[in-house]
Design a protein around this motif. Structure first.
Motif, mmCIF file in Angstrom:
data_model
loop_
_atom_site.group_PDB
_atom_site.id
_atom_site.type_symbol
_atom_site.label_atom_id
_atom_site.label_comp_id
_atom_site.label_asym_id
_atom_site.label_seq_id
_atom_site.Cartn_x
_atom_site.Cartn_y
_atom_site.Cartn_z
ATOM 1 N N GLY A 97 -11.722 -24.956 -10.225
ATOM 2 C CA GLY A 97 -11.788 -23.529 -10.494
ATOM 3 C C GLY A 97 -10.685 -22.731 -9.827
ATOM 4 O O GLY A 97 -10.444 -21.589 -10.188
ATOM 5 N N VAL A 98 -10.008 -23.327 -8.841
ATOM 6 C CA VAL A 98 -8.887 -22.659 -8.181
ATOM 7 C C VAL A 98 -7.619 -22.980 -8.965
ATOM 8 O O VAL A 98 -7.399 -24.121 -9.351
ATOM 9 C CB VAL A 98 -8.737 -23.133 -6.715
ATOM 10 C CG1 VAL A 98 -7.476 -22.561 -6.079
ATOM 11 C CG2 VAL A 98 -9.970 -22.744 -5.905
ATOM 12 N N ARG A 99 -6.805 -21.985 -9.166
ATOM 13 C CA ARG A 99 -5.539 -22.214 -9.860
ATOM 14 C C ARG A 99 -4.381 -21.973 -8.893
ATOM 15 O O ARG A 99 -4.541 -21.339 -7.851
ATOM 16 C CB ARG A 99 -5.390 -21.297 -11.072
ATOM 17 C CG ARG A 99 -5.232 -19.840 -10.700
ATOM 18 C CD ARG A 99 -5.062 -18.927 -11.886
ATOM 19 N NE ARG A 99 -5.004 -17.539 -11.408
ATOM 20 C CZ ARG A 99 -4.664 -16.523 -12.141
ATOM 21 N NH1 ARG A 99 -4.364 -16.694 -13.414
ATOM 22 N NH2 ARG A 99 -4.635 -15.310 -11.636
ATOM 23 N N ILE A 100 -3.218 -22.476 -9.270
ATOM 24 C CA ILE A 100 -1.987 -22.222 -8.531
ATOM 25 C C ILE A 100 -1.089 -21.414 -9.456
ATOM 26 O O ILE A 100 -0.857 -21.804 -10.602
ATOM 27 C CB ILE A 100 -1.309 -23.537 -8.097
ATOM 28 C CG1 ILE A 100 -2.213 -24.299 -7.131
ATOM 29 C CG2 ILE A 100 0.050 -23.255 -7.452
ATOM 30 C CD1 ILE A 100 -1.701 -25.667 -6.725
ATOM 31 N N ALA A 101 -0.620 -20.255 -8.962
ATOM 32 C CA ALA A 101 0.232 -19.383 -9.773
ATOM 33 C C ALA A 101 1.154 -18.607 -8.844
ATOM 34 O O ALA A 101 0.907 -18.505 -7.648
ATOM 35 C CB ALA A 101 -0.615 -18.433 -10.619
ATOM 36 N N GLY A 102 2.205 -18.055 -9.435
ATOM 37 C CA GLY A 102 3.229 -17.401 -8.636
ATOM 38 C C GLY A 102 3.250 -15.891 -8.739
ATOM 39 O O GLY A 102 2.370 -15.247 -9.324
ATOM 40 N N ALA A 103 4.312 -15.347 -8.175
ATOM 41 C CA ALA A 103 4.487 -13.904 -8.083
ATOM 42 C C ALA A 103 4.413 -13.190 -9.433
ATOM 43 O O ALA A 103 3.828 -12.098 -9.512
ATOM 44 C CB ALA A 103 5.800 -13.575 -7.381
ATOM 45 N N PRO A 104 4.980 -13.746 -10.520
ATOM 46 C CA PRO A 104 4.862 -13.034 -11.797
ATOM 47 C C PRO A 104 3.400 -12.801 -12.207
ATOM 48 O O PRO A 104 3.063 -11.734 -12.727
ATOM 49 C CB PRO A 104 5.590 -13.945 -12.787
ATOM 50 C CG PRO A 104 6.576 -14.702 -11.945
ATOM 51 C CD PRO A 104 5.857 -14.930 -10.641
ATOM 52 N N THR A 105 2.537 -13.778 -11.951
ATOM 53 C CA THR A 105 1.122 -13.636 -12.288
ATOM 54 C C THR A 105 0.464 -12.587 -11.396
ATOM 55 O O THR A 105 -0.330 -11.770 -11.864
ATOM 56 C CB THR A 105 0.402 -14.991 -12.161
ATOM 57 O OG1 THR A 105 1.061 -15.937 -13.001
ATOM 58 C CG2 THR A 105 -1.057 -14.895 -12.550
ATOM 59 N N PHE A 106 0.810 -12.611 -10.106
ATOM 60 C CA PHE A 106 0.274 -11.614 -9.185
ATOM 61 C C PHE A 106 0.680 -10.208 -9.620
ATOM 62 O O PHE A 106 -0.153 -9.302 -9.696
ATOM 63 C CB PHE A 106 0.750 -11.897 -7.754
ATOM 64 C CG PHE A 106 0.246 -10.902 -6.747
ATOM 65 C CD1 PHE A 106 -1.066 -10.959 -6.293
ATOM 66 C CD2 PHE A 106 1.081 -9.914 -6.254
ATOM 67 C CE1 PHE A 106 -1.538 -10.038 -5.358
ATOM 68 C CE2 PHE A 106 0.619 -8.992 -5.325
ATOM 69 C CZ PHE A 106 -0.686 -9.052 -4.876
ATOM 70 N N VAL A 107 1.947 -10.031 -9.933
ATOM 71 C CA VAL A 107 2.446 -8.716 -10.355
ATOM 72 C C VAL A 107 1.756 -8.283 -11.649
ATOM 73 O O VAL A 107 1.368 -7.116 -11.797
ATOM 74 C CB VAL A 107 3.978 -8.730 -10.505
ATOM 75 C CG1 VAL A 107 4.477 -7.453 -11.172
ATOM 76 C CG2 VAL A 107 4.638 -8.910 -9.143
ATOM 77 N N GLU A 108 1.595 -9.190 -12.576
ATOM 78 C CA GLU A 108 0.903 -8.862 -13.828
ATOM 79 C C GLU A 108 -0.514 -8.371 -13.544
ATOM 80 O O GLU A 108 -0.974 -7.390 -14.133
ATOM 81 C CB GLU A 108 0.867 -10.088 -14.732
ATOM 82 C CG GLU A 108 0.193 -9.864 -16.058
ATOM 83 C CD GLU A 108 0.176 -11.123 -16.914
ATOM 84 O OE1 GLU A 108 -0.741 -11.226 -17.746
ATOM 85 O OE2 GLU A 108 1.049 -11.993 -16.760
ATOM 86 N N GLU A 109 -1.211 -9.051 -12.632
ATOM 87 C CA GLU A 109 -2.583 -8.652 -12.310
ATOM 88 C C GLU A 109 -2.635 -7.276 -11.657
ATOM 89 O O GLU A 109 -3.463 -6.448 -12.017
ATOM 90 C CB GLU A 109 -3.240 -9.684 -11.386
ATOM 91 C CG GLU A 109 -3.632 -10.952 -12.091
ATOM 92 C CD GLU A 109 -4.437 -11.888 -11.200
ATOM 93 O OE1 GLU A 109 -4.954 -11.464 -10.145
ATOM 94 O OE2 GLU A 109 -4.543 -13.069 -11.562
ATOM 95 N N ILE A 110 -1.762 -7.031 -10.686
ATOM 96 C CA ILE A 110 -1.854 -5.760 -9.962
ATOM 97 C C ILE A 110 -1.296 -4.576 -10.755
ATOM 98 O O ILE A 110 -1.607 -3.432 -10.438
ATOM 99 C CB ILE A 110 -1.190 -5.827 -8.564
ATOM 100 C CG1 ILE A 110 0.318 -6.046 -8.662
ATOM 101 C CG2 ILE A 110 -1.850 -6.886 -7.709
ATOM 102 C CD1 ILE A 110 1.055 -5.872 -7.347
ATOM 103 N N ALA A 111 -0.492 -4.867 -11.780
ATOM 104 C CA ALA A 111 0.094 -3.794 -12.587
ATOM 105 C C ALA A 111 -0.815 -3.358 -13.738
ATOM 106 O O ALA A 111 -0.531 -2.365 -14.400
ATOM 107 C CB ALA A 111 1.449 -4.229 -13.133
#
Length: 120
Positions: A97-111
């Protein structure tokens, strides 16, 4: 609609109170019915591995493995790509259930509209 939360944990056993605050807020938000995405970065990345959260101890705090289980049951948990790589953590190493993802995914989520980002 309630605001979604993206919570970034930047500390682990090195700063246990800050680490616990991130997990506690994430679990409380999930329990309140909010959409939650918990990001494990820096030393908190270790808690994506099976059994590691159980080792965490902090007086007067809910066990970290219980908080993590609550977030996994109703939210999203992500380990930072670079943080995982520095610790040699791969997709097959993490809790289901845990995924590994980078900064682009983080930015997409917070934006996204209606999202509040919190960093601990």
């Amino acid at each position: 609609m309630a605001r979604a939360l993206v919570i970034k944990a930047t500390a682990g056993a090195d700063v246990p109170e800050r680490c616990n605050q991130a997990f506690t807020v994430a679990a409380a938000a999930v329990a309140s019915g909010l959409p939650v995405s918990l990001w494990l970065t820096g030393e908190s990345a270790w808690y994506a591995l099976p059994g590691r959260a159980k080792e965490f101890e902090l007086a007067h705090a809910t066990p970290l493995d219980d908080l993590l289980a609550a977030v996994l049951a109703a939210g999203q948990v992500t380990v930072c790509t670079q943080c995982a790589a520095r610790r040699e953590i791969g997709p097959d190493d993490v809790i289901p259930g845990v995924r590994i993802a980078g900064a682009p995914t983080f930015v997409e989520e917070i934006a996204a509209d209606g999202v509040q980002a919190l960093v601990y």
